[in-house]
Motif scaffolding. Structure first.
Motif: not given
Ligand code: SAM
Length: 459
Positions: A337, A339, A377-379, A384, A389-390, A393, A423, A426-427
């Motif tokens: 992943g 960012t 911002f990619y995983i 996933r 992602s958490t 981030f 997405a 997720a945001y």
């Protein structure tokens, strides 16, 4: 259950007349007998050792004396119905003694003979002989350190196995949540009165009376403690036993549970380095099409990648003070992943011409400081839903906070395709609010994006 402990210091075992083991003996749950190895010698000096074959320091305990002692103790138990004798030999070169082993011994053994070594230990033929005649021999270690003799390890085995015998511990419930139990975690911290001691209060949740919240709090503390102290246990945790909140907690501690994986894995989220360039560019090119809406043509997607996501562009990003590239790395060193954030100078705006929400108010707070753009911002797909992602981030946010210094209320913003509901969800879960729209061009095609923003500092 009967324990026969053989040692050159049998008086050592008077400790076993105390406490729970002592009471269990009085109640007939346990029978612990200690024996002096020298009682099986036949010379006036009651010798139990000799010099090591092949030379070297110290003395080795003789197999003939041990053999006579063990044979006679086994004979004394033979003929009892359902009897099963195990020969336990404490040694620092043994297998580590675990709760699983103790549980098995408590269930299966009727007699455990513990042979306590001293000096350089017991002649190796003793263990080999009893194994070869079908006796289970357990050479066990208390830990990676060397004691003077096996007596302490014998007491440990009697206590650890003995307390699992039915009737031994008053409230069997107290065995359920313990460290090294079925959950595979260390136990949470425990407290009792007084309510405040040396200015430290009991955590309020424990006196709230809310059982659900208490259980969650305890489980989170158990996970934290295990992650900090016993990464080896974390690697063995059964993924199937972990719920969503467990996984969130694990992710905050650097452990993720990828789909299909049996156990959590330790991950590393860090600032990208020059040697990552090729891998980040490869991941960027592979993941960008995943987020593209159906109507975008391959030509547009490839044009965007060729212009923005090449090793050359990442070389610029990684070396430029205006950009922050963060990567999430799996235990094999693979980047799964990334960012990419654009950090403006001072309290400026990143991406002013790209639709930055300059005047948006988020979390009821007006921006006082820079407006940072989370540009990518990619995983990787297989990660996933694992908490990746958490984790990435949060690491990005911490790194951005370091870069944005002391500003009172820096913001973070991003644009994402209006059709990409996954997405957007997720945001939102990461604390972003929808604050506007913009048009974003990929190749020659215009896209409708929604714009999200959040405070950088909010946890
Ligand atoms: N020379 C041996 C070696 O290096 O493996 C160490 C012998 S030690 C000084 C003497 C005795 O202490 C051993 O025979 C064993 O009974 C006991 N002992 C020492 N460390 C132990 C440990 N970590 N676990 C269990 N028993 C231990």
């Amino acid at each position: 259950m009967r324990f026969d402990i053989v040692s050159v210091f049998p008086e050592f075992f008077s400790v076993l007349d105390l406490s729970l083991v002592g009471k269990a003996q009085e109640r007939g749950i346990l029978d612990v007998q200690s024996h002096d190895l020298r009682d099986w010698t036949d010379d006036p000096h009651r010798t139990v050792d000799d010099t090591p074959a092949g030379g070297g320091a110290g003395m080795v305990m003789r197999p003939d004396i041990w053999g006579t002692a063990i044979d006679s103790l086994m004979e004394s138990s033979q003929g009892r119905r359902g009897s099963r004798t195990i020969l336990a030999i404490p040694t620092p070169s043994g297998v580590p003694l675990t709760q699983r082993t103790c549980e098995r011994l408590a269930q299966e053994a009727s007699q455990i003979i513990i042979a306590c070594g001293r000096y350089e230990g017991i002649d190796a033929r003793v263990s080999e002989h009893y194994s070869s005649v079908g006796i289970e021999v357990l050479e066990y270690s208390l830990g990676d350190y060397v004691l003077n003799g096996g007596e302490v390890a014998a007491v440990a085995l009697v206590e650890a196995v003995g307390r699992l015998l039915p009737g031994m511990v008053g409230n069997p419930e107290s065995l359920v949540e313990e460290s090294h139990g079925a959950a595979g975690l260390l136990e949470y911290p425990v407290y009792t009165r007084p309510q405040t001691w040396r200015e430290q209060a009991i955590p309020p949740v424990l006196t709230s009376g809310n059982h659900g919240v208490t259980a969650r709090w305890r489980r989170d503390r158990a996970i934290e403690k295990t992650a900090a102290r016993r990464p080896d246990m974390m690697r063995q945790l059964d993924s199937a036993s972990l719920d969503k909140l467990d996984k969130r907690k694990l992710a905050s501690l650097g452990w993720l549970v990828p789909a299909q994986a049996d156990h959590p894995v330790p991950m590393n989220a860090r600032v990208a380095r020059a040697e990552d360039i090729a891998s980040v560019a490869e991941l960027a090119a592979a993941t960008f099409p995943d987020a593209a809406p159906d109507y975008l043509s391959d030509v547009s997607i490839q044009a965007f990648i060729a212009e923005n996501l090449t090793p050359d562009t990442f070389t610029t990003y990684i070396h430029s003070p205006d950009w922050l590239t963060m990567v999430l790395v799996d235990p094999c060193g693979r980047i799964v992943g990334y960012t990419l954030s654009l950090v403006p100078e001072s309290d400026g705006v990143a991406g002013r011409d790209e639709g930055a929400p300059v005047d948006a108010v988020v979390g009821n707070k007006a921006r006082k400081g820079p407006l940072v753009e989370l540009s990518k911002f990619y995983i990787a797909e297989s990660w996933r839903g694992s908490g990746a992602s958490t984790m990435l981030f949060n690491a990005t946010r911490v790194a951005l906070l370091e870069r944005t210094g002391e500003w009172e209320e820096p913001y973070l913003w991003l644009g994402t395709n209006a059709r990409n509901k996954r997405a957007q969800k997720a945001y939102k879960a990461l604390g972003f609010e929808r604050v506007g729209k913009r048009t974003f061009t990929v190749g020659e095609q215009d896209n409708s994006d929604v714009v999200f923003a959040r405070l950088l500092r909010m946890a």
